[in-house]
Design an enzyme around this catalytic site. Structure first.
Site, PDB file in Angstrom:
ATOM      1  N   SER A   1       4.667-103.075 -95.384  1.00  0.00           N
ATOM      2  CA  SER A   1       3.726-103.291 -96.310  1.00  0.00           C
ATOM      3  C   SER A   1       4.003-104.166 -97.341  1.00  0.00           C
ATOM      4  O   SER A   1       3.797-105.591 -97.227  1.00  0.00           O
ATOM      5  CB  SER A   1       3.909-101.983 -96.657  1.00  0.00           C
TER       6      SER A   1
ATOM      7  N   HIS B   1       1.521 -95.361 -91.679  1.00  0.00           N
ATOM      8  CA  HIS B   1       2.664 -96.491 -92.236  1.00  0.00           C
ATOM      9  C   HIS B   1       4.022 -95.951 -92.999  1.00  0.00           C
ATOM     10  O   HIS B   1       4.096 -95.305 -93.224  1.00  0.00           O
ATOM     11  CB  HIS B   1       1.524 -96.199 -93.634  1.00  0.00           C
TER      12      HIS B   1
HETATM   13  C1  GCU Z   1      -0.520 -99.282-101.109  1.00  0.00           C
HETATM   14  C2  GCU Z   1      -1.054-100.804-100.789  1.00  0.00           C
HETATM   15  C3  GCU Z   1      -0.881-101.511 -99.864  1.00  0.00           C
HETATM   16  C4  GCU Z   1       0.738-102.105-100.004  1.00  0.00           C
HETATM   17  C5  GCU Z   1       1.511-100.381 -99.572  1.00  0.00           C
HETATM   18  C6  GCU Z   1       2.968-100.601 -99.523  1.00  0.00           C
HETATM   19  O1  GCU Z   1      -1.069 -98.791-100.358  1.00  0.00           O
HETATM   20  O2  GCU Z   1      -2.541-100.051-100.968  1.00  0.00           O
HETATM   21  O3  GCU Z   1      -1.454-102.539 -99.804  1.00  0.00           O
HETATM   22  O4  GCU Z   1       0.632-102.379 -98.709  1.00  0.00           O
HETATM   23  O5  GCU Z   1       1.314 -99.516-101.220  1.00  0.00           O
HETATM   24  O6  GCU Z   1       3.388-101.741-100.434  1.00  0.00           O
HETATM   25  O7  GCU Z   1       3.321 -99.736 -99.831  1.00  0.00           O
END
Ligand code: GCU
Length: 426
Positions: free
Chosen positions: A268, A409
């Site tokens: 992420s 995710h």
């Molecule tokens: C949020 C953000 C993302 C990121 C994510 C994370 O969803 O919008 O860009 O990758 O957090 O790091 O968990």
């Protein structure tokens, strides 16, 4: 204008300017048919229009592209180790994981003495180290080193920690600090036993040691040493990536680590960090981007899911301020993320997506990897070997690798199984 009218007008304007920040953020696009037509900059054409024809040309183009990413996206990072950086070994446990591993806690101080900022690196290695050392994953973590495994031997981080609603409810964090209960709270993302059984080591650190993840005007973490970033200097992603390079400085001194097989891993926002860190630091032979999305592996110009304007408004501290020029204006960006991935060439890169993670744009992540291929080919490497995004749970590629797995995710065992195969193929 009458003074009273003027002040009414001004306060209206002020109200508009504060609300427009969010009203300007368009609804995310989740339909392929709504993706705007876009033109991508070619990694193999210099900014002045000259084509890149040879590996020697690429070396120059690589420098140019790194500068473009610094200037327009991540900001400039201070080079190398700070003076006075030193290492303190704080704990060593043999007989870890029922004798299958050793565990060490290393504090990397960024200034002389004990008072300045530091990073706590947890290193878990197989008990038996073959000649030449073992392949090693260097991974940034979200929950503190103690969150990756329930062992009471692992020290609980004392660094500032975000308080998500769930973590507060689950008692994993209190007063912005990790609690005893947070031990092993993220085990599902960290198959430590499997990594060790495969003959690899895992080195990990909490990203908040480097820069606490909130928009505080860069008052803490590593900024206490370097000062508030000036115009065009690093944001938090740049700082976290710099931290990974400092952890690598330490790993480079450990004979148990196979220096030719160190992978930088992140999920992420930390996947974005891994790509930017791996693009800059050529000691990483494999760079793994797990569900990194916008500002990571996904093409910005597709405008799918999370967009530049949205990420800059939600997380103003992550990128360079200059990145905000491209809010709702991705077409003007002189770079796109396939070029970031190309900066890792000829080293191995693994981009992984999750089917339900549409916010991160799985297709855009695939294209980020796919469109880096010409640079890999110029440097004599093979790419993905796939024209289209592959079916679910079907990894493709050799030097450039990709998969999209079922699910949300997250980081799963399936993801790690592929990363272990990748590092062992080096
Ligand atoms: C949020 C953000 C993302 C990121 C994510 C994370 O969803 O919008 O860009 O990758 O957090 O790091 O968990």
């Amino acid at each position: 204008m009458h003074l009273q009218n003027l002040s009414v007008a001004l306060s209206l304007l002020f109200a508009m300017s504060t609300t427009t920040t969010f009203s300007q953020t368009p609804e995310p696009i989740y339909e392929e048919s709504l993706v705007p037509a876009y033109t991508l900059p070619d990694p193999l054409i210099f900014a002045d229009g000259t084509p890149v024809k040879s590996p020697a040309d690429w070396t120059k183009r690589r420098t140019e592209l790194l500068q473009l990413f610094e200037t327009h996206v991540y900001g400039k990072t201070p080079v190398g180790k700070p003076e006075g950086m030193h290492v303190e070994s704080r704990k060593k446990v043999t007989g870890f994981l029922e004798g299958k591993a050793t565990m060490e806690e290393i504090r990397i101080h960024f200034s002389p003495g004990q008072e300045g900022p530091f990073l706590d690196l947890l290193v878990i290695k197989p008990a038996e180290i073959p000649e030449g050392g073992v392949p090693t994953f260097l991974a940034l973590n979200f929950g503190g080193n103690q969150s990756i495994h329930p062992s009471p031997e692992i020290s609980i981080t004392g660094s500032w920690m975000r308080e998500s609603k769930e973590d507060l409810e689950d008692g994993l964090v209190a007063d912005n600090r990790a609690t005893e209960k947070s031990r092993g709270s993220r085990v599902s993302r960290w198959p430590v036993e499997k990594i060790i059984a495969s003959g690899c080591a895992l080195a990990t650190f909490y990203y908040g040691d480097i820069d606490p993840d909130f928009d505080d005007g860069f008052e803490n973490g590593i900024h206490t040493l370097f000062g508030k970033p000036g115009e065009g200097q690093w944001g938090s992603i740049g700082a976290w990536a710099w931290g990974a390079s400092r952890a690598m400085d330490y790993l480079a001194t450990d004979p148990a680590i196979d220096q030719k097989r160190v992978a930088l891993f992140g999920h992420s926002r930390l996947g974005k960090t891994a790509l930017w860190g791996g693009a800059q630091d050529e000691r990483f032979s494999l760079v793994i981007s797990n569900n990194s999305g916008c500002g990571g592996a996904a093409l910005s110009k597709r405008c799918f899911g999370e967009r530049v304007g949205r990420i800059n408004r939600s997380f103003p501290h992550w990128f360079s301020d200059s990145f905000t020029q491209y809010n709702e204006n991705e077409a003007a960006l002189p770079v796109d993320q396939h070029q970031l991935i190309a900066l890792i060439a000829p080293r191995m890169v693994y981009v992984a997506s999750a089917e339900e993670d549409r916010w991160a744009d799985p297709k855009g992540e695939f294209l980020g990897a796919k469109l880096a291929e010409p640079v890999y080919e110029l440097l004599g490497q093979t790419g993905l070997g796939a024209k289209e995004k592959p079916p679910l749970n079907t990894p493709v590629g050799t030097t450039v690798r990709y998969h999209v797995r079922t699910g949300i995710h997250d980081v799963t065992d399936f993801d790690w199984e592929q990363y272990i195969k990748a590092i062992k193929s080096l």
